[in-house]
Scaffold this motif. Structure first.
Motif, PDB file in Angstrom:
ATOM      1  N   LEU A   1       0.828  -1.198   0.000  1.00 40.05           N
ATOM      2  CA  LEU A   1       0.000   0.000   0.000  1.00 40.05           C
ATOM      3  C   LEU A   1       0.871   1.260   0.000  1.00 40.05           C
ATOM      4  O   LEU A   1       0.625   2.206  -0.755  1.00 40.05           O
ATOM      5  N   ILE A   2       1.912   1.259   0.822  1.00 39.15           N
ATOM      6  CA  ILE A   2       2.805   2.422   0.884  1.00 39.15           C
ATOM      7  C   ILE A   2       3.578   2.571  -0.419  1.00 39.15           C
ATOM      8  O   ILE A   2       3.733   3.687  -0.947  1.00 39.15           O
ATOM      9  N   PHE A   3       4.049   1.459  -0.960  1.00 35.13           N
ATOM     10  CA  PHE A   3       4.820   1.529  -2.206  1.00 35.13           C
ATOM     11  C   PHE A   3       3.960   2.007  -3.373  1.00 35.13           C
ATOM     12  O   PHE A   3       4.459   2.625  -4.318  1.00 35.13           O
ATOM     13  N   THR A   4       2.646   1.731  -3.312  1.00 36.35           N
ATOM     14  CA  THR A   4       1.744   2.255  -4.338  1.00 36.35           C
ATOM     15  C   THR A   4       1.733   3.781  -4.303  1.00 36.35           C
ATOM     16  O   THR A   4       1.703   4.450  -5.353  1.00 36.35           O
ATOM     17  N   ALA A   5       1.786   4.332  -3.097  1.00 34.79           N
ATOM     18  CA  ALA A   5       1.821   5.789  -2.966  1.00 34.79           C
ATOM     19  C   ALA A   5       3.122   6.368  -3.520  1.00 34.79           C
ATOM     20  O   ALA A   5       3.153   7.501  -4.003  1.00 34.79           O
ATOM     21  N   LEU A   6       4.205   5.601  -3.458  1.00 32.25           N
ATOM     22  CA  LEU A   6       5.504   6.091  -3.936  1.00 32.25           C
ATOM     23  C   LEU A   6       5.537   6.236  -5.453  1.00 32.25           C
ATOM     24  O   LEU A   6       6.398   6.950  -5.974  1.00 32.25           O
ATOM     25  N   THR A   7       4.634   5.549  -6.134  1.00 30.52           N
ATOM     26  CA  THR A   7       4.571   5.659  -7.599  1.00 30.52           C
ATOM     27  C   THR A   7       3.350   6.456  -8.048  1.00 30.52           C
ATOM     28  O   THR A   7       2.976   6.429  -9.217  1.00 30.52           O
ATOM     29  N   HIS A   8       2.736   7.154  -7.125  1.00 27.47           N
ATOM     30  CA  HIS A   8       1.527   7.917  -7.408  1.00 27.47           C
ATOM     31  C   HIS A   8       1.833   9.074  -8.346  1.00 27.47           C
ATOM     32  O   HIS A   8       2.938   9.614  -8.372  1.00 27.47           O
ATOM     33  N   THR A   9       0.838   9.481  -9.134  1.00 27.09           N
ATOM     34  CA  THR A   9       1.042  10.574 -10.081  1.00 27.09           C
ATOM     35  C   THR A   9       1.225  11.912  -9.395  1.00 27.09           C
ATOM     36  O   THR A   9       1.853  12.818  -9.933  1.00 27.09           O
ATOM     37  N   ASN A  10       0.687  12.057  -8.177  1.00 32.46           N
ATOM     38  CA  ASN A  10       0.734  13.334  -7.477  1.00 32.46           C
ATOM     39  C   ASN A  10       2.000  13.449  -6.637  1.00 32.46           C
ATOM     40  O   ASN A  10       2.307  12.580  -5.832  1.00 32.46           O
ATOM     41  N   ARG A  11       2.721  14.557  -6.813  1.00 32.25           N
ATOM     42  CA  ARG A  11       4.020  14.685  -6.150  1.00 32.25           C
ATOM     43  C   ARG A  11       3.894  14.812  -4.638  1.00 32.25           C
ATOM     44  O   ARG A  11       4.775  14.352  -3.896  1.00 32.25           O
ATOM     45  N   PHE A  12       2.818  15.420  -4.135  1.00 32.87           N
ATOM     46  CA  PHE A  12       2.648  15.549  -2.694  1.00 32.87           C
ATOM     47  C   PHE A  12       2.417  14.188  -2.050  1.00 32.87           C
ATOM     48  O   PHE A  12       2.876  13.933  -0.931  1.00 32.87           O
ATOM     49  N   VAL A  13       1.704  13.326  -2.757  1.00 32.36           N
ATOM     50  CA  VAL A  13       1.476  11.977  -2.249  1.00 32.36           C
ATOM     51  C   VAL A  13       2.796  11.200  -2.213  1.00 32.36           C
ATOM     52  O   VAL A  13       3.094  10.504  -1.236  1.00 32.36           O
ATOM     53  N   ARG A  14       3.587  11.331  -3.273  1.00 35.26           N
ATOM     54  CA  ARG A  14       4.888  10.641  -3.283  1.00 35.26           C
ATOM     55  C   ARG A  14       5.783  11.152  -2.153  1.00 35.26           C
ATOM     56  O   ARG A  14       6.459  10.377  -1.475  1.00 35.26           O
ATOM     57  N   GLU A  15       5.775  12.458  -1.973  1.00 35.17           N
ATOM     58  CA  GLU A  15       6.602  13.037  -0.904  1.00 35.17           C
ATOM     59  C   GLU A  15       6.200  12.483   0.460  1.00 35.17           C
ATOM     60  O   GLU A  15       7.055  12.058   1.257  1.00 35.17           O
ATOM     61  N   THR A  16       4.887  12.473   0.734  1.00 31.78           N
ATOM     62  CA  THR A  16       4.400  11.942   2.009  1.00 31.78           C
ATOM     63  C   THR A  16       4.709  10.457   2.132  1.00 31.78           C
ATOM     64  O   THR A  16       5.052   9.968   3.218  1.00 31.78           O
ATOM     65  N   GLY A  17       4.607   9.717   1.020  1.00 32.63           N
ATOM     66  CA  GLY A  17       4.921   8.293   1.039  1.00 32.63           C
ATOM     67  C   GLY A  17       6.356   8.023   1.459  1.00 32.63           C
ATOM     68  O   GLY A  17       6.634   7.108   2.245  1.00 32.63           O
ATOM     69  N   TYR A  18       7.289   8.830   0.955  1.00 39.19           N
ATOM     70  CA  TYR A  18       8.691   8.647   1.346  1.00 39.19           C
ATOM     71  C   TYR A  18       8.931   9.043   2.796  1.00 39.19           C
ATOM     72  O   TYR A  18       9.796   8.476   3.477  1.00 39.19           O
ATOM     73  N   GLN A  19       8.156  10.005   3.281  1.00 33.52           N
ATOM     74  CA  GLN A  19       8.265  10.341   4.695  1.00 33.52           C
ATOM     75  C   GLN A  19       7.788   9.184   5.571  1.00 33.52           C
ATOM     76  O   GLN A  19       8.380   8.901   6.621  1.00 33.52           O
ATOM     77  N   VAL A  20       6.735   8.502   5.125  1.00 31.49           N
ATOM     78  CA  VAL A  20       6.268   7.311   5.846  1.00 31.49           C
ATOM     79  C   VAL A  20       7.333   6.218   5.800  1.00 31.49           C
ATOM     80  O   VAL A  20       7.603   5.550   6.804  1.00 31.49           O
ATOM     81  N   CYS A  21       7.962   6.052   4.639  1.00 29.77           N
ATOM     82  CA  CYS A  21       9.045   5.061   4.530  1.00 29.77           C
ATOM     83  C   CYS A  21      10.184   5.384   5.492  1.00 29.77           C
ATOM     84  O   CYS A  21      10.771   4.492   6.111  1.00 29.77           O
ATOM     85  N   GLY A  22      10.480   6.680   5.614  1.00 32.69           N
ATOM     86  CA  GLY A  22      11.522   7.077   6.555  1.00 32.69           C
ATOM     87  C   GLY A  22      11.179   6.687   7.972  1.00 32.69           C
ATOM     88  O   GLY A  22      12.050   6.236   8.740  1.00 32.69           O
TER      89      GLY A  22
END
Length: 705
Positions: free
Chosen positions: A235-256
């Protein structure tokens, strides 16, 4: 409890500064309470919750004219207070259970600041009770993420969706006028523009649900490791490939936050080897997605991925880290030169922490994937990435063991040749500097490319951008050091012809020809272009900060951006002469060329004597900057016979209105005085023109700019 009422009023203020002050005051006040007063406070707050819930619904926006308790600020105030209360050791499980229910209901509130505060409050509960809170609310958070991953584009294209998000329901006006204005504009957007908007605009509740998950992970800390599984990661990795840059940014923060749990686990007394298993099990998946983020087109996403990457590597020992280095190391290297300062500085610090003094050895160990990545990035749509790739390639030639780089020289030079023809002048400049460096370091391997690169060096030498001309001169000097027989005579002839051609310089030859260099010049030219309707009609829209593909690569047919190749005018004679003046200075370090350079000095003096055009002060500034270097390089014996030729232009520059030129002349006189001796310089000036002595003396007394 009048004081509580006042604090809640302050926390409910429409001004953020008042809310922050109210929170600080509430923290101090709670610390002063005794157990009985604290218990009474929890009862009062529970009644406040009931009041807010009666007038607020998470899916509605209340009319701005309603009582203050109806506003989102009231909802936010309760959550801010709850976050403080649940962290207190006297808070009971019954109270915390009520807080949890209120936070869950707030996760879908229309105001994003309320949703963020609700997530942070749930994170506080996790810090107090551990991962059991996450187990209770896991389905709500994950379904909130899953349900918001996609948006109905057909529905979103309707202005009504923006009116709903802005809060204009049943004709009630909302203060969010910017969103309402966007709703009206969307009706006139074409399909491509709408797609870009969805790539860059907010994504409803998805980001805040992701932020909530991050807060919960941070709250659980090391205890969250047991909750990490493939379903969550997918689910988190899906957000990392999302079209929206804010979603990707937040996804990487969750990964951190996820990998930080493992970092804490390594230092935990509670069986750290087993606690850290999750990062070892899923490590390659993390590494692949982190590598993708480190090469993202958006700077904010790169920074979030860089932060997560540092946390990921901190959770690994040296042996485990090695398997991920081929993926991560090249990207970390390139980001040390990335144009966005935050990414660049953070990546440099990460490199120092990770590599220490072994950075060169690590690059040499993983040289193949590093070279392959640099070459691939030189083909990126983002011109800033291409510039960073050229800088990294230059670094390979100058810092890495030559035998390690030698097999890759042909492919790297081929890459630089393409970048040499880029529409973006910083890319051309970086490619020029890198090419000169590679030819100097690898003369045998580079020789087949000399005839292809030589015209490109010459083009940069007469570029419209001063720093590009200076860089080309430096690179040509490097090339001449290894190919002096093949190149020296041609360069000297070029310098001679270019200096003579200044006499043909016309005053203000075209619309922009007479503008002085610097920010003021750029603003005038930019204003003229900005008002050209043909350049800004029926074209693709890009966000200003996106670093989107505005400038084509070398040989590209795509023309776009304010600095595309069609905007590069024909070089003026004075610009070519200025580039050749830099070249004279750079070539003067070659001992065998001292005599020819000395013979060209009269031509240089004649070139700067032409002042019919406005930009003559730029050529004079360059003269004053290169004169000390030339004099020291060729020696007093060859320089002093020509000294008097330059007194008139130097003193003219000293008294001119251009601050940069005047400062350069002042420093030039100081350098000449130190090199030749103050008395010798004074005597030569007096012989040339005694009236100039007062200016010379005044310059000695005043520190140069």
């Amino acid at each position: 409890m009048d004081e509580l009422t006042n604090l809640l009023d302050q926390l409910s203020s429409s001004k953020k500064l008042d809310r922050d002050r109210g929170l600080t005051a509430f923290l101090k006040w709670v610390e002063s309470l005794d157990p009985v007063s604290f218990s009474s406070l929890t009862s009062i707050l529970e009644s406040e919750v009931d009041k807010v819930q009666k007038v607020t619904r998470s899916t509605e926006l209340i009319d701005g004219d309603s009582d203050y308790s109806c506003k989102w600020e009231s909802h936010y105030a309760i959550l801010a207070v709850f976050k403080v209360m649940v962290a207190h050791p006297w808070s009971t499980e019954i109270f915390c259970e009520a807080v949890k229910d209120f936070c869950i209901a707030s996760l879908t509130h229309i105001e994003y600041r309320v949703r963020i505060a609700a997530g942070e409050c749930l994170g506080g509960l996790c810090m107090k009770f551990g991962s059991s809170i996450y187990v209770d609310i896991k389905d709500i958070i994950l379904s909130g993420i899953r349900d918001n991953l996609e948006r109905d584009m057909a529905k979103d294209e309707s202005p009504n969706i923006y009116l709903e998000e802005a809060g204009q329901i049943d004709g009630n006006a909302s203060p969010r006028t910017s969103t309402l204005m966007m709703a009206e504009r969307m009706a006139n957007f074409d399909e491509h523009t709408k797609k870009i908007f969805h790539d860059t605009a907010g994504w409803k509740n998805l980001e805040t649900f992701m932020k909530c998950l991050q807060s919960v992970i941070d709250g659980c800390g090391v205890h969250f490791n047991k909750q990490i599984n493939q379903e969550l990661l997918d689910l988190i990795f899906t957000a990392l490939t999302h079209t929206n840059r804010f979603v990707r940014e937040t996804g990487y923060q969750v990964c951190g936050s996820l990998v930080s749990c493992n970092s804490q686990a390594l230092g935990s007394e509670e069986k750290p080897d087993k606690l850290a298993d999750s990062i070892l099990i899923f490590g390659m998946q993390f590494a692949k997605h982190l590598a993708s983020g480190l090469a993202d087109n958006w700077s904010q996403v790169r920074l979030a991925s860089s932060q997560a990457t540092r946390q990921f590597l901190a959770a690994l020992d040296a042996e485990s880290m090695s398997q991920y280095m081929p993926l991560l190391l090249p990207r970390m290297c390139l980001n040390r030169y990335y144009v966005a300062e935050g990414v660049r500085i953070y990546s440099q610090e990460t490199w120092r922490k990770m590599a220490g003094d072994d950075g060169k050895l690590l690059v040499q160990k993983y040289i193949k994937p590093t070279v392959e990545f640099y070459i691939s990035q030189s083909e990126a749509d983002n011109h800033a990435v291409r510039e960073a790739a050229c800088s990294c390639i230059a670094e390979l030639g100058s810092k890495i063991d030559k035998e390690c780089v030698r097999p890759y020289v042909p492919s790297l030079l081929g890459t630089l040749k393409v970048c040499f023809e880029d529409d973006s002048w910083p890319v051309r400049d970086a490619a020029c500097m890198a090419s000169g460096n590679f030819i100097y370091c690898f003369p045998e391997e580079a020789k087949p490319y000399l005839e292809q690169l030589k015209p490109l060096f010459f083009e940069n030498l007469k570029d419209n951008i001063p720093s590009v001309r200076s860089g080309a001169a430096h690179s040509l000097a490097n090339v001449t050091k290894v190919y002096e027989n093949e190149l020296a005579a041609e360069l000297l002839k070029l310098i001679e012809d270019s200096l003579k051609a200044v006499e043909n310089q016309k005053a203000n030859t075209d619309k922009y020809g007479g503008l002085e260099k610097g920010p003021a010049t750029y603003s005038v030219v930019k204003q003229a272009r900005d008002n050209d309707a043909d350049l800004h009609t029926n074209n693709t829209m890009y966000s200003c900060g996106s670093l989107a593909p505005k400038m084509g690569r070398g040989g590209s047919k795509d023309k776009g951006g304010c600095m595309h190749s069609t905007f590069r005018r024909q070089a003026e004679p004075w610009e070519v002469a200025e580039g050749c003046a830099h070249l004279m200075s750079e070539l003067s370090v070659i001992q065998t060329l001292h005599q020819p350079i000395s013979a060209l000095l009269p031509l240089l003096a004649a070139a700067v004597s032409h002042r019919e055009y406005t930009q003559h002060v730029v050529l004079l500034e360059t003269l004053c900057k290169i004169m000390p270097q030339i004099s020291r390089n060729i020696g007093k014996r060859l320089f002093k016979p020509h000294l008097e030729l330059f007194f008139e232009p130097i003193f003219y520059s000293l008294s001119c209105d251009n601050a940069l030129t005047s400062s350069a002349a002042s420093q030039c006189l100081n350098h000449l005085s130190n090199y030749l001796g103050p008395n010798i310089l004074r005597g030569r000036v007096e012989m040339y023109n005694p009236h100039l002595l007062s200016q010379l003396q005044a310059n000695v007394m005043v520190a140069p700019m």
